[in-house]
Design an enzyme around this catalytic site. Structure first.
Site, PDB file in Angstrom:
ATOM      1  N   ASP A  89       0.823  -1.198   0.000  1.00 58.30           N
ATOM      2  CA  ASP A  89       0.000   0.000   0.000  1.00 58.30           C
ATOM      3  C   ASP A  89       0.866   1.261   0.000  1.00 58.30           C
ATOM      4  OD1 ASP A  89      -2.673   1.314   0.449  1.00 58.30           O
ATOM      5  OD2 ASP A  89      -1.665   1.982   2.276  1.00 58.30           O
TER       6      ASP A  89
ATOM      7  N   GLU B 281       1.291  -0.647  -5.188  1.00 56.65           N
ATOM      8  CA  GLU B 281       0.274   0.362  -5.451  1.00 56.65           C
ATOM      9  C   GLU B 281       1.033   1.682  -5.571  1.00 56.65           C
ATOM     10  OE1 GLU B 281      -3.181   3.148  -3.742  1.00 56.65           O
ATOM     11  OE2 GLU B 281      -1.740   2.195  -2.426  1.00 56.65           O
TER      12      GLU B 281
END
Length: 638
Positions: free
Chosen positions: A319, A372
């Site tokens: 993330d 990401e």
């Protein structure tokens, strides 16, 4: 001379301290934390915690009624690790570390290396043994070791376990499905739909449901919301036995300020950078890991390997990678410090990623790591040896933003924004991409996927089917967030289950049928995945039909057999006399038609096979005539 009794295997040695200090103790979680063991003939628990700034540390818990007179821990030099063996303690007992700071304050901290935690709102750690589970996924793990990710199908179902489905519950209960229930129900659904992987949000322990698991306090603990570590192992094992890969969201970018967590762990900045310009996210209100410190890098690398190794997880989706790579991410002037060369690149985070990804790929077990990353940072999926960061895949955020901007437009204005759908092909092979329509796109007033679409309700459904067809035909692996597949009406909320009752309505059932057809098509045809990283697998037929807002392209397999021709109409105008250019004088078999009755279309009878005719069309020597319906999509095999 009296014989010195050997210390248990889990106790810290000088070599452990050396490796941890170098940042290369990849199984440090077997030493730090709480471990059931036997010492001097007594069974109990060995505790070890890294707290170099502490004046003293005690273990306290339900075994001493949480009093301050817990078991005093012994300090080991040179790293400032504290250890103690407590006889008589058993699995499941709750505990914390009571840390006395140099200023004389007392902090009650959860164990950073705990394998299990008290269910929120409690914040204690629990003693757990995760070594006793018997795995049954040898066949899967062997197969995975030889897996070529780039050339394999990968369609991911992104799931938040606490809100996928819930039991009817009283006001004082959560109604969560536990890991074992999720294993059975999710497996049945995933196999029915045809996904290849599941990506699980919010697995590492976190105190606040509204963070969706992106503000972690227990990096080594599967959240107790859904059961025990053994229950979690059972779920992964169950997925693997049914040939479903498992990806976890992983958050090495930041952590919350909660008093029991990592922030100011021993009275000073330990896991975070001590300078707020490097150690805090002003917008998020969270702390940033100190990637300069070898022990912190070791904590994170060992954590990644822990999930991949101890829990047999197949991949990690990292993330907020951009927030780690850029020192000025989300910050104003004066809120950040440049690197030693005066730039905004976080050189320590870059080194961390290269080290991490080298270790993961060096294992040779087929596990993946996915970034990401929302910027144009070069070489995210390039090999570390070639100067890249070494990720397996990167989320294609550029494609997602352009795609959604186009899909939101009234069809009248799409002709002036045609390039939004074609631009991604200009960089499609610069990285190994996953096309994503994730949870982030259906929350916080962004609307559900269906309600992003223009027009009346029937138009919205037709638009979304056309959009999904474009996505599944476009190069790149695929990810859909739960609920997107049946056109959830509401924005997603972690506080309630998906609106499964919508499937009693024809429109939503037809949408689910259509997405299932796309997923099955994707797995069946090698041309849709085996050349995702090469222009050899893609050919535009017409990328410039902006006036009619129609796109057509071909996906090729390596052998040039069973290729697919995609045609998509993004306006409500029927094209009964439509012609599409084709590269070969072959027969073209219709394998997917959005106008079919089972997908909510008119059910108009159409030929199954179309002969290519000689004649110039779309700069091709041949063409096929096909009556294209309003918002119609058609896929042909040749």
């Amino acid at each position: 001379m009296e014989k010195k009794e050997e210390r248990p295997w889990c106790m810290i040695t000088e070599m452990d301290q050396y490796l941890f200090g170098q940042g290369t103790h990849y199984e440090i979680y077997k030493k730090l934390g709480a471990h059931l063991t036997e010492y001097e003939g007594e069974k109990g628990v060995y505790f070890a915690v890294w707290a170099p700034h502490a004046k003293g540390v005690r273990v306290v818990g339900e075994f001493n009624c949480w009093g301050s007179d817990g078991y005093r821990m012994n300090r080991l030099e040179p790293l400032g690790i504290y250890e103690v063996f407590v006889p008589g303690l058993e699995e499941g007992c709750m505990y914390k570390y009571l840390i006395e700071t140099e200023k004389g304050d007392y902090l009650y901290k959860a164990d950073p290396f705990a394998f299990y935690a008290e269910k929120r709102p409690g914040t204690a750690s629990r003693v757990a043994d995760i070594s006793g589970f018997t795995w049954h996924d040898d066949r899967w793990m062997t197969k995975r070791a030889g897996w070529n990710a780039a050339e394999s199908p990968m369609s991911i179902y992104e799931v938040h376990p606490g809100s996928w489905k819930r039991h009817p519950h009283e006001e004082d209960e959560d109604g969560f499905y536990n890991y074992r229930e999720l294993a059975a129900e999710l497996t049945e659904y995933i196999k029915k739909m045809g996904y290849t992987h599941i990506e699980l949000m919010g697995i590492a322990e976190h105190p606040f449901d509204g963070s969706w698991g992106y503000q972690v306090t227990g990096y080594f603990a599967p959240t107790s919301r859904y059961g025990t570590p053994e229950d979690f192992q059972y779920m992964i094992d169950y997925f693997h036995k049914h040939n479903i890969g498992v990806i976890l969201d992983w958050v090495p970018a930041h952590f919350p300020r909660d008093a029991h967590g990592l922030a100011n762990f021993d009275g000073e900045a330990l896991y975070e950078h001590p300078d707020s310009r490097r150690g805090e996210h002003p917008d998020w209100g969270t702390k940033i890991f100190n990637y300069e410190k070898s022990e912190v890098r070791n904590f994170l690398i060992a954590n990644a390997l822990f999930w991949l190794g101890e829990y047999h997880v197949d991949g990690l989706r990292v993330d907020a990678v951009a927030s780690m790579l850029y020192l000025d991410y989300g910050k104003q002037d004066g809120q950040w410090l440049p690197n030693k060369y005066g730039g905004n690149e976080n050189l320590d985070a870059v080194w961390f990623f290269k080290h991490l990804n080298s270790i993961i790929h060096g294992r040779g077990d087929g596990s993946m790591i996915i970034a990401e990353e929302s910027t144009a940072w070069p070489g995210v999926t390039k090999d570390v040896d070639d100067g890249g960061l070494g990720f397996t895949f990167k989320w294609n955020m550029g494609w997602m933003n352009d795609f959604l901007e186009y899909m939101k437009l009234d069809p009248y204005f799409r002709k002036d924004n045609h390039n939004k759908m074609t631009f991604a092909m200009s960089y499609a092979y610069s990285e190994n991409y996953i096309l994503v329509l994730s949870h982030d796109e259906v929350v916080h007033l962004k609307c559900s996927m269906l309600n992003k679409m223009p027009g009346y309700l029937d138009d919205k459904f037709a638009n979304l089917k056309a959009g999904y067809t474009f996505m599944f035909g476009h190069p790149g692996k695929k990810l859909l967030f739960m609920g997107n597949e049946f056109a959830q009406l509401q924005e997603w909320s972690e506080a309630r289950e998906l609106d499964w009752f919508l499937l009693k309505e024809d429109r939503h059932l037809h949408m689910q049928n259509y997405v299932r057809a796309l997923l099955q098509l994707y797995k069946k045809y090698r041309c849709l995945y085996e050349l995702d990283d090469s222009w050899d697998g893609f050919q535009w037929i017409n990328a410039d039909d902006s006036y009619r807002s129609i796109f057509s392209f071909v996906r090729y397999s390596k052998t040039k057999r069973k290729n697919l021709l995609f045609v998509m109409n993004f306006t409500p105008m029927e094209r009964p006399d439509y012609r599409v250019g084709v590269p070969k004088k072959k027969k073209y078999e219709l394998v997917l038609d959005s106008d079919a009755e089972e997908y909510g279309g008119s059910g108009r009878k159409r030929a199954k096979v179309y002969d290519a005719k000689k004649g110039s069309c779309d700069n091709q020597k041949y063409y096929v005539e096909y009556p294209l319906s309003a918002y119609g999509t058609a896929v042909f095999e040749f």
